[in-house]
Design an enzyme around this catalytic site. Structure first.
Site, PDB file in Angstrom:
ATOM      1  N   GLY A   1      33.997 -24.596 -18.878  1.00 39.83           N
ATOM      2  CA  GLY A   1      34.615 -25.681 -19.050  1.00 39.83           C
ATOM      3  C   GLY A   1      35.631 -26.146 -18.084  1.00 39.83           C
TER       4      GLY A   1
ATOM      5  N   GLY B   1      25.969 -21.244 -19.167  1.00 44.70           N
ATOM      6  CA  GLY B   1      24.739 -20.667 -19.590  1.00 44.70           C
ATOM      7  C   GLY B   1      24.228 -19.289 -18.805  1.00 44.70           C
TER       8      GLY B   1
ATOM      9  CG  ASP C   1      34.684 -13.568 -22.434  1.00 42.69           C
ATOM     10  OD1 ASP C   1      33.734 -13.525 -22.937  1.00 42.69           O
ATOM     11  OD2 ASP C   1      35.543 -12.181 -22.144  1.00 42.69           O
TER      12      ASP C   1
ATOM     13  CG  ASP D   1      41.072 -21.636 -25.522  1.00 41.96           C
ATOM     14  OD1 ASP D   1      41.519 -22.697 -25.233  1.00 41.96           O
ATOM     15  OD2 ASP D   1      39.725 -21.417 -26.048  1.00 41.96           O
TER      16      ASP D   1
ATOM     17  CG  MET E   1      40.916 -27.371 -25.633  1.00 43.99           C
ATOM     18  SD  MET E   1      42.329 -28.660 -25.494  1.00 43.99           S
ATOM     19  CE  MET E   1      43.437 -28.030 -24.442  1.00 43.99           C
TER      20      MET E   1
ATOM     21  CB  ILE F   1      42.584 -36.443 -22.728  1.00 46.63           C
ATOM     22  CG1 ILE F   1      41.684 -37.687 -23.269  1.00 46.63           C
ATOM     23  CG2 ILE F   1      43.719 -37.118 -21.831  1.00 46.63           C
ATOM     24  CD1 ILE F   1      42.423 -38.606 -24.162  1.00 46.63           C
TER      25      ILE F   1
ATOM     26  NE  ARG G   1      36.604 -30.238 -20.773  1.00 41.84           N
ATOM     27  CZ  ARG G   1      35.305 -29.214 -21.236  1.00 41.84           C
ATOM     28  NH1 ARG G   1      35.093 -28.389 -21.425  1.00 41.84           N
ATOM     29  NH2 ARG G   1      34.114 -30.217 -20.578  1.00 41.84           N
TER      30      ARG G   1
END
Length: 441
Positions: free
Chosen positions: A87, A154, A179, A209, A252, A362, A364
């Site tokens: 992300g 993915g 991660d 995070d 988040m 918004i 991130r």
């Protein structure tokens, strides 16, 4: 954990004198090159020192990051790849730019490839383009959010990805991600090791995070809770502007509530913080709805901040679908709470006005703030120093305010979570005034 767990792999002993020694900056050096034996202690307490002294054990420590006097790769013959995955997160473009600038201006490496759209860019069937990155090309990308290289999620065929690295003659691959990205980087390293190739895999941790274990702070986190601070401030205005006004803000935090906790501490206007680490009941004498009504009866407004992974136990009877990265698709706790609050107060004929705010995308996609921008630059510089010295299968860390090198496998072994008996959570409870527990006996 033990000392041996944190020894970083190396491709071999460096035999090339670092170009940093040849610059005018180090004719009269003010900075000492780092040796492999220099380490940063995991636990700096006196109790741990006494324990290790009595037992004779080496304390757990991390290799210190920084430039080496000799390096493994000869710059004129080195080809580098950069990939961003997962992300979006504030600071991605800062890291890309700093990697390119450090490689080009400090080490004289001009062959730098930008791999488009994450690990997909290493799979031939996607046919994504590869960009020849130059310092001029990345001059201004740090001023915008997102990622200049694009991203994706993915799992992909590791063998095919290493085939691509071989075909493209890449010597060093910088993997910027969280991660899942780091797990992928470790898998790529294992395939490289199996083939006995001399390709370095370097990880730069990215998670909004702040939930990567053994890393004090990840880039983008500070920007995230700083922007959240402004959003909560406006949410408070909404709540206090109505009789029994409620502002519910979802932030988040799939598995860890660091953004919600730190944003609440920054603004000091939040009355309830709900995080994944702590379960709560909705109903009953000690439940959340009872505590919320008590707050409204006393002050006539309330601000609630909920992390996206909180309260998932309310959905446990439903199917757990997974996204393409293999993560469970969490149900929307924000909408769920809004509906339950509305239903409860309507059934009790308790007047209220509730506003629901979800600013996650918004936040991130915003550019990094000044401190995050500086942090990104230092992460990138230290990643380059380590990779060119021959270190591999490592991630750049930050511990006790020092930059470190750690084996990827140790970093991804578990997620970092808020210690609900620790100082941070106690500070949140003091700032919000919320009950210590909202679970019924």
């Amino acid at each position: 954990m033990k000392y041996e767990d944190f020894l970083v792999s190396s491709l071999g002993k460096g035999g090339v004198v670092s170009p940093l020694k040849h610059t005018r900056r180090v004719d009269n050096p003010v900075y000492k090159f780092v040796d492999d034996h220099e380490r940063i202690l995991y636990d700096v307490s006196l109790d741990n020192f006494k324990k290790c002294k009595e037992s004779g054990e080496l304390p757990v420590s991390f290799e210190k990051a920084g430039p080496r006097e000799t390096i493994y790769f000869e710059p004129a013959k080195t080809k580098v790849g950069i990939v961003t995955c997962g992300g979006l997160c504030p600071g991605l473009n800062n890291v890309i730019r700093s990697l390119v600038n450090e490689l080009y201006y400090r080490y004289g490496i001009s062959r730098i490839l930008g791999i488009k759209y994450g690990y997909e860019g290493l799979i031939p069937s996607y046919n994504h383009p590869v960009i020849e990155l130059t310092a001029r090309m990345v001059d201004y990308i740090h001023l915008t959010g997102g990622t200049f290289l694009g991203s994706s999620r993915g799992d992909h065929d590791v063998s095919k990805m290493v085939d691509t690295l071989e075909i493209m003659n890449i010597n060093v691959l910088f993997c910027i991600g969280g991660d899942g990205t780091l797990r992928g980087a470790h898998a790529i390293h294992k395939e490289i090791e199996k083939r006995k190739l001399k390709i370095c895999i370097a990880g730069i941790p990215k998670t909004i995070d702040n939930d990567i274990d053994l890393i004090q702070k990840s880039f983008g986190f500070e920007t995230a809770f700083s922007i959240a601070n402004d959003i909560i401030k406006n949410a408070h205005n909404e709540a206090s502007g109505a009789f029994n006004g409620i502002a519910l803000v979802k932030l988040m935090g799939r598995d860890s509530g660091f953004i919600a906790a730190n944003a609440a501490l920054a603004i000091q206007e939040v009355n309830f913080v709900l995080i994944p680490e702590i379960t709560f009941d909705l109903y009953g004498q000690r439940g959340f709805l009872k505590a919320l009504r008590k707050r409204l009866e006393e002050r006539h407004h309330a601000v609630i901040v909920v992390a996206e992974g909180a309260g998932q136990e309310f959905f446990e009877c439903e199917d757990n679908n997974k996204d393409i990265s293999g993560n469970i698709k969490y149900k929307d706790i924000g909408v769920y709470l809004k509906d339950k609050i509305s239903e409860e107060f309507k059934s009790k004929d308790f007047p209220n006005s509730i506003k629901y705010i979800d600013p996650r995308y918004i936040i991130r996609s915003a550019p990094a703030n000044a401190n995050d921008s500086k942090f990104c630059n230092l992460l990138a510089q230290n990643a380059v120093h380590a990779a060119l010295s021959g270190k591999t299968d490592f991630v750049i860390g930050f511990w006790n305010y020092q930059f470190t090198l750690m084996p990827i496998e140790m970093v991804v072994a578990k997620r970092k979570k808020i210690d609900v008996e620790g100082e941070l959570w106690w500070n949140v409870l003091e700032a919000t005034g919320q009950p210590i527990s909202m679970k019924n006996p």
